[in-house]
Design an enzyme around this catalytic site. Structure first.
Site, PDB file in Angstrom:
ATOM      1  N   LYS A 185     -12.563  -2.445  -3.661  1.00 23.12           N
ATOM      2  CA  LYS A 185     -12.166  -2.709  -2.185  1.00 23.12           C
ATOM      3  C   LYS A 185     -11.381  -4.060  -2.006  1.00 23.12           C
ATOM      4  O   LYS A 185     -11.848  -4.918  -2.089  1.00 23.12           O
ATOM      5  CB  LYS A 185     -13.426  -2.748  -1.456  1.00 23.12           C
ATOM      6  CG  LYS A 185     -13.315  -2.171  -0.027  1.00 23.12           C
ATOM      7  CD  LYS A 185     -12.414  -2.901   0.883  1.00 23.12           C
ATOM      8  CE  LYS A 185     -12.649  -4.163   1.496  1.00 23.12           C
ATOM      9  NZ  LYS A 185     -11.585  -4.609   2.089  1.00 23.12           N
ATOM     10  N   LEU A 189      -5.659  -7.642   3.999  1.00 21.34           N
ATOM     11  CA  LEU A 189      -4.464  -8.148   4.171  1.00 21.34           C
ATOM     12  C   LEU A 189      -3.535  -8.051   3.003  1.00 21.34           C
ATOM     13  O   LEU A 189      -2.379  -8.282   3.358  1.00 21.34           O
ATOM     14  CB  LEU A 189      -4.774  -9.579   4.375  1.00 21.34           C
ATOM     15  CG  LEU A 189      -5.647 -10.211   5.676  1.00 21.34           C
ATOM     16  CD1 LEU A 189      -5.815 -11.515   5.693  1.00 21.34           C
ATOM     17  CD2 LEU A 189      -4.885  -9.597   6.720  1.00 21.34           C
ATOM     18  N   GLY A 238     -14.223 -14.264  -2.660  1.00 20.30           N
ATOM     19  CA  GLY A 238     -13.682 -14.322  -0.966  1.00 20.30           C
ATOM     20  C   GLY A 238     -14.539 -15.573  -0.568  1.00 20.30           C
ATOM     21  O   GLY A 238     -14.942 -16.471  -1.136  1.00 20.30           O
ATOM     22  N   SER A 239     -14.453 -15.682   0.663  1.00 22.47           N
ATOM     23  CA  SER A 239     -15.157 -16.787   1.644  1.00 22.47           C
ATOM     24  C   SER A 239     -16.658 -16.738   1.293  1.00 22.47           C
ATOM     25  O   SER A 239     -17.417 -15.708   1.085  1.00 22.47           O
ATOM     26  CB  SER A 239     -14.758 -16.489   3.311  1.00 22.47           C
ATOM     27  OG  SER A 239     -15.412 -15.360   3.596  1.00 22.47           O
ATOM     28  N   THR A 240     -17.085 -17.881   1.657  1.00 21.37           N
ATOM     29  CA  THR A 240     -18.643 -17.996   1.349  1.00 21.37           C
ATOM     30  C   THR A 240     -19.349 -17.346   2.649  1.00 21.37           C
ATOM     31  O   THR A 240     -20.432 -16.809   2.147  1.00 21.37           O
ATOM     32  CB  THR A 240     -19.090 -19.658   1.568  1.00 21.37           C
ATOM     33  OG1 THR A 240     -18.243 -20.247   0.467  1.00 21.37           O
ATOM     34  CG2 THR A 240     -20.522 -19.986   1.695  1.00 21.37           C
ATOM     35  N   GLY A 243     -19.550 -13.908   1.474  1.00 27.29           N
ATOM     36  CA  GLY A 243     -20.329 -13.853   0.333  1.00 27.29           C
ATOM     37  C   GLY A 243     -21.809 -13.749   0.504  1.00 27.29           C
ATOM     38  O   GLY A 243     -22.670 -13.009   0.072  1.00 27.29           O
ATOM     39  N   GLU A 260     -17.931 -15.377  -6.460  1.00 25.83           N
ATOM     40  CA  GLU A 260     -16.818 -16.576  -6.553  1.00 25.83           C
ATOM     41  C   GLU A 260     -16.438 -16.773  -5.207  1.00 25.83           C
ATOM     42  O   GLU A 260     -15.536 -15.889  -4.617  1.00 25.83           O
ATOM     43  CB  GLU A 260     -15.825 -16.091  -7.604  1.00 25.83           C
ATOM     44  CG  GLU A 260     -15.181 -17.488  -8.024  1.00 25.83           C
ATOM     45  CD  GLU A 260     -14.103 -17.789  -7.566  1.00 25.83           C
ATOM     46  OE1 GLU A 260     -13.996 -18.491  -6.621  1.00 25.83           O
ATOM     47  OE2 GLU A 260     -12.988 -17.041  -7.983  1.00 25.83           O
ATOM     48  N   CYS A 294      -8.922 -20.494  -4.336  1.00 22.98           N
ATOM     49  CA  CYS A 294     -10.276 -20.989  -4.074  1.00 22.98           C
ATOM     50  C   CYS A 294     -10.508 -22.406  -4.760  1.00 22.98           C
ATOM     51  O   CYS A 294     -11.485 -23.100  -4.338  1.00 22.98           O
ATOM     52  CB  CYS A 294     -11.314 -20.063  -4.291  1.00 22.98           C
ATOM     53  SG  CYS A 294     -10.921 -19.150  -5.954  1.00 22.98           S
ATOM     54  N   GLU A 404     -13.285 -25.638   3.644  1.00 29.64           N
ATOM     55  CA  GLU A 404     -12.211 -25.107   2.827  1.00 29.64           C
ATOM     56  C   GLU A 404     -11.093 -24.670   3.745  1.00 29.64           C
ATOM     57  O   GLU A 404     -11.402 -23.801   4.899  1.00 29.64           O
ATOM     58  CB  GLU A 404     -12.679 -23.679   1.961  1.00 29.64           C
ATOM     59  CG  GLU A 404     -11.487 -23.230   1.486  1.00 29.64           C
ATOM     60  CD  GLU A 404     -11.855 -21.913   0.518  1.00 29.64           C
ATOM     61  OE1 GLU A 404     -12.735 -21.114   1.176  1.00 29.64           O
ATOM     62  OE2 GLU A 404     -11.690 -21.870  -0.710  1.00 29.64           O
TER      63      GLU A 404
HETATM   64  N1  NAI Z   1     -12.243 -18.552  -1.776  1.00 27.96           N
HETATM   65  C1  NAI Z   1     -11.210 -17.528  -1.770  1.00 27.96           C
HETATM   66  O1  NAI Z   1     -11.381 -17.168  -2.900  1.00 27.96           O
HETATM   67  C2  NAI Z   1     -11.234 -17.077  -0.470  1.00 27.96           C
HETATM   68  C3  NAI Z   1     -11.403 -17.640   0.869  1.00 27.96           C
HETATM   69  N2  NAI Z   1     -10.970 -17.267   1.740  1.00 27.96           N
HETATM   70  C4  NAI Z   1     -11.343 -17.860   3.240  1.00 27.96           C
HETATM   71  O2  NAI Z   1     -12.041 -17.261   3.997  1.00 27.96           O
HETATM   72  C5  NAI Z   1     -11.415 -17.094   5.168  1.00 27.96           C
HETATM   73  C6  NAI Z   1     -11.285 -15.439   5.751  1.00 27.96           C
HETATM   74  O3  NAI Z   1     -10.560 -14.853   4.990  1.00 27.96           O
HETATM   75  P1  NAI Z   1     -10.935 -13.402   4.674  1.00 27.96           P
HETATM   76  O4  NAI Z   1      -9.785 -12.595   4.282  1.00 27.96           O
HETATM   77  O5  NAI Z   1     -11.468 -12.556   6.067  1.00 27.96           O
HETATM   78  O6  NAI Z   1     -11.974 -13.402   3.403  1.00 27.96           O
HETATM   79  P2  NAI Z   1     -13.053 -12.521   3.098  1.00 27.96           P
HETATM   80  O7  NAI Z   1     -14.146 -13.324   2.422  1.00 27.96           O
HETATM   81  O8  NAI Z   1     -13.930 -12.040   4.389  1.00 27.96           O
HETATM   82  O9  NAI Z   1     -12.567 -11.163   2.438  1.00 27.96           O
HETATM   83  C7  NAI Z   1     -12.543 -10.990   1.127  1.00 27.96           C
HETATM   84  C8  NAI Z   1     -13.001  -9.733   0.965  1.00 27.96           C
HETATM   85  O10 NAI Z   1     -14.248  -9.115   1.490  1.00 27.96           O
HETATM   86  C9  NAI Z   1     -14.082  -8.184   2.329  1.00 27.96           C
HETATM   87  N3  NAI Z   1     -15.331  -8.331   3.402  1.00 27.96           N
HETATM   88  C10 NAI Z   1     -15.030  -8.882   4.564  1.00 27.96           C
HETATM   89  N4  NAI Z   1     -16.240  -8.886   5.195  1.00 27.96           N
HETATM   90  C11 NAI Z   1     -16.782  -8.092   4.524  1.00 27.96           C
HETATM   91  C12 NAI Z   1     -18.255  -7.727   4.688  1.00 27.96           C
HETATM   92  N5  NAI Z   1     -19.100  -8.040   5.850  1.00 27.96           N
HETATM   93  N6  NAI Z   1     -18.962  -6.726   3.672  1.00 27.96           N
HETATM   94  C13 NAI Z   1     -17.995  -6.528   2.628  1.00 27.96           C
HETATM   95  N7  NAI Z   1     -16.985  -6.899   2.218  1.00 27.96           N
HETATM   96  C14 NAI Z   1     -16.531  -7.801   3.283  1.00 27.96           C
HETATM   97  C15 NAI Z   1     -12.606  -8.252   2.776  1.00 27.96           C
HETATM   98  O11 NAI Z   1     -12.219  -7.189   3.521  1.00 27.96           O
HETATM   99  C16 NAI Z   1     -11.784  -8.780   1.720  1.00 27.96           C
HETATM  100  O12 NAI Z   1     -11.618  -7.655   0.704  1.00 27.96           O
HETATM  101  C17 NAI Z   1     -10.187 -17.491   4.900  1.00 27.96           C
HETATM  102  O13 NAI Z   1      -9.304 -18.211   6.083  1.00 27.96           O
HETATM  103  C18 NAI Z   1     -10.179 -18.276   3.976  1.00 27.96           C
HETATM  104  O14 NAI Z   1     -10.264 -19.723   4.222  1.00 27.96           O
HETATM  105  C19 NAI Z   1     -10.523 -16.063   1.879  1.00 27.96           C
HETATM  106  C20 NAI Z   1     -10.153 -15.339   0.771  1.00 27.96           C
HETATM  107  C21 NAI Z   1     -10.478 -15.665  -0.539  1.00 27.96           C
HETATM  108  N1  ALG Z   2      -4.115 -17.377 -11.711  1.00 25.92           N
HETATM  109  C1  ALG Z   2      -4.679 -18.525 -12.155  1.00 25.92           C
HETATM  110  N2  ALG Z   2      -4.067 -19.392 -12.654  1.00 25.92           N
HETATM  111  N3  ALG Z   2      -5.707 -18.770 -11.108  1.00 25.92           N
HETATM  112  C2  ALG Z   2      -6.268 -17.761 -10.411  1.00 25.92           C
HETATM  113  C3  ALG Z   2      -7.208 -18.628  -9.255  1.00 25.92           C
HETATM  114  C4  ALG Z   2      -7.711 -17.438  -8.468  1.00 25.92           C
HETATM  115  C5  ALG Z   2      -8.579 -17.868  -7.462  1.00 25.92           C
HETATM  116  O1  ALG Z   2      -8.242 -18.329  -6.349  1.00 25.92           O
HETATM  117  O2  ALG Z   2      -9.857 -17.765  -7.954  1.00 25.92           O
HETATM  118 NA    NA Z   3       0.164  -8.311   4.168  1.00 26.41          NA
END
Ligand code: NAI
Ligand code: ALG
Ligand code: NA
Length: 514
Positions: A185, A189, A238-240, A243, A260, A294, A404
């Site tokens: 999934k 975005l 994704g976001s904490t 998670g 993660e 992240c 973050e």
């Molecule tokens: N640390 C990281 O890798 C990331 C951090 N973020 C942060 O999170 C904030 C929110 O961005 P989002 O795109 O909304 O991140 P998100 O963490 O909510 O989205 C990541 C994934 O989780 C899915 N998701 C959302 N709610 C869910 C639920 N209740 N159950 C199962 N899956 C679910 C989303 O559709 C997407 O595929 C961003 O502004 C950013 O600051 C966003 C993406 C990655």
């Molecule tokens: N492709 C590189 N080098 N880094 C990916 C980091 C991905 C992440 O935000 O978890």
């Molecule tokens: Na887009």
């Protein structure tokens, strides 16, 4: 230049499948704010179908087609997928750049990493057969034992938008290598390249149901996957906050998760560095991928002795970053992914200012995009562009230090001793990554050990190799992706213990003969 956006459906059981409720979501190009296509939006009904398809694929022909096939069989599919990704690299990179706004050069690099990741796990799949039945050394010679590594089963993979295809593949490649079947999934975005991965799986003839791809909203498609009783594990990046939700619903079924999550990683710059080199790594550590990583090292700790010179150069270099449409030659910073993300980043900067921090540069719409003549380049006035920001005079209680941002925003503090630097670096609820820059390698060793993080970079920030474990501590989550750890994520360990003595066990007294 720009590629036409293909129209796709959900990918379930090897077939393009229209969502049961026929919903779609618009695809927005964040550099132009234009709607460039749409994606199917799955709901719980489609999750049911995908889980069923994945379960079938797991046990088809008694598992001999996939989960119990030799690793070499699965490796052939992974290599075929890698070859197709390479063949379609430029089209995939174009779609990625249009969908999430990262500079085209970065998207092209991601596609190489994607192909490399499939190749790497093809090797590991082949190696898996030889690792089966590893003998256990037991303390009683009346027993012998060994260990089997078996696929966990059906896995749900939920991924973010910053590396739309790469983050998916970090999960897809090892899970398939292990013999799992999967439901991916991706983020609503940026899902285009994951749908093209579906097309590639179809082209290479991956057995139906081995990988199912459901685009759609987190609450409508992600949540039912996380709580589904026939999904054996959830792996999430994704976001904490999300998670935590996923872990909560998985906990009801005692379903394992690997998470993660967010980060607020430090980069420590000592006073013995070559300043220009350190400046560039500091920028790359926070502004690569438009700041949306992240592991971004978004808290700079610089030694007070070099702080003025360092910051002066850092600001000059940062102002020189080419901000443009991701497709423009030499682009090094595109827009952030969405309107929501743009507003979120701007709010962080405004709050920091209100709390008394100093914005040394950036944090606003880039001047050259603001002033473009309306009738000439109307589209450049659009787009979720944020000038990379450097913020000083921050205190450790400010949000800009603690939270973050997920955008091109770096905050700065100075330090005077190694201990103080380590203390400030670890002053975070997160523990994903950290970087230390110094010419004193003994010091780098000490700091590497002291940092509370799953990833430490020495004299650089962000380079990431498929061979090395990736993941965090503290509220950045747990579990490791990539490397051999990435494969273990999808394997369950079974011990087999055999009694080999000719003697009876002898614990109970035999009943007396009457
Ligand atoms: N640390 C990281 O890798 C990331 C951090 N973020 C942060 O999170 C904030 C929110 O961005 P989002 O795109 O909304 O991140 P998100 O963490 O909510 O989205 C990541 C994934 O989780 C899915 N998701 C959302 N709610 C869910 C639920 N209740 N159950 C199962 N899956 C679910 C989303 O559709 C997407 O595929 C961003 O502004 C950013 O600051 C966003 C993406 C990655
Ligand atoms: N492709 C590189 N080098 N880094 C990916 C980091 C991905 C992440 O935000 O978890
Ligand atoms: Na887009």
């Amino acid at each position: 230049m720009a590629t036409k956006v293909p129209r796709r459906q959900l990918f379930i059981g090897g077939q393009w499948t229209v969502p049961v409720r026929r919903k779609t979501l618009p695809v927005v190009n964040p550099a132009t704010e234009e709607i460039i296509g749409d994606i199917p939006a799955a709901t719980s009904e489609d999750v049911e179908l995908a889980v069923e398809a994945a379960r079938k694929a797991l046990t088809r022909n008694n598992g001999k087609d996939w989960s119990r096939a030799s690793g070499a069989v699965r490796a052939r599919y992974l290599r075929a997928i890698a070859a197709k990704v390479t063949e379609r690299k430029s089209e995939l990179a174009n779609l990625e750049a249009m969908d999430c706004g990262k500079p085209l050069d970065e998207a092209a690099w991601d596609m190489d990493d994607v192909a490399g990741c499939f190749e790497y796990y093809a090797d590991l799949a082949e190696g898996l057969d030889a690792k089966q039945k590893a003998p256990l050394s037991l303390p009683m010679d009346t027993f012998k034992g060994y260990v089997l590594k078996e696929p966990i089963g059906v896995v749900g993979l939920i991924t973010p938008w910053n590396y739309p295809l790469l983050m998916a593949v970090w999960k897809v490649a090892p899970s398939l290598a292990a013999g799992c079947t999967a439901i991916l999934k991706p983020s609503e975005l940026a899902s285009l390249t994951c749908l093209e991965l579906a097309d590639i799986c179809r082209e290479v003839g991956l057995p139906p149901g081995v990988l199912n791809i459901l685009t759609g909203l987190g609450t409508e498609a992600g949540a039912p996957l996380a709580s589904h009783p026939h999904v054996d594990k959830i792996v999430f990046t994704g976001s904490t906050a999300t998670g935590r939700n996923i872990m909560t619903s998985a906990a009801q079924l005692v379903k394992p998760v690997s998470l993660e999550l967010g980060g607020k990683s430090p980069i420590i710059v000592f006073d013995d560095v070559e300043i220009d080199k350190a400046v560039e790594w500091t920028m790359f550590g926070c502004f690569w991928t438009n700041g949306q990583i992240c592991s971004a090292t978004s808290r700079l700790l610089v030694h007070e002795r070099i702080a003025d010179e360092f910051l002066d150069k850092l600001v000059k270099w940062t102002k020189n970053i080419k901000i443009s449409d991701p497709f423009e030659e030499g682009c090094r910073l595109g827009p952030v992914v969405s309107k929501g993300q743009y507003e979120r980043v701007m709010k962080f900067v405004a709050n920091a200012r209100n709390e008394g921090a100093t914005v040394l540069c950036g944090g606003a719409r880039p001047e050259h995009l603001k002033n473009v003549l309306y009738f000439v380049w109307q589209h450049l006035k659009k787009g979720y562009f944020v000038e990379p920001a450097i913020i000083s005079n921050v205190t450790t209680s400010m949000d800009i230090w603690r939270e973050e941002v997920f955008g091109p925003v770096l905050c700065v503090k100075t330090f005077s001793t190694e201990d103080e630097a380590i203390h400030l670096a670890n002053d975070s609820q997160y523990g994903l990554a950290g970087a230390v820059l110094s010419n004193d390698l003994d010091r780098c060793d000490r700091v590497s050990k002291a940092l509370e993080a799953g990833i430490v970079w020495v004299n650089c920030s962000q380079p990431c190799f498929t061979q090395a474990p990736w993941g965090g501590t503290k509220r950045s989550g747990f579990g490791r992706e990539l490397g051999e750890w990435g494969l273990e994520n999808y394997l369950s360990v079974k011990q087999v213990t055999q009694y080999i003595s000719n003697e009876p066990w002898g614990w109970y007294k035999p009943p007396s003969k009457l």
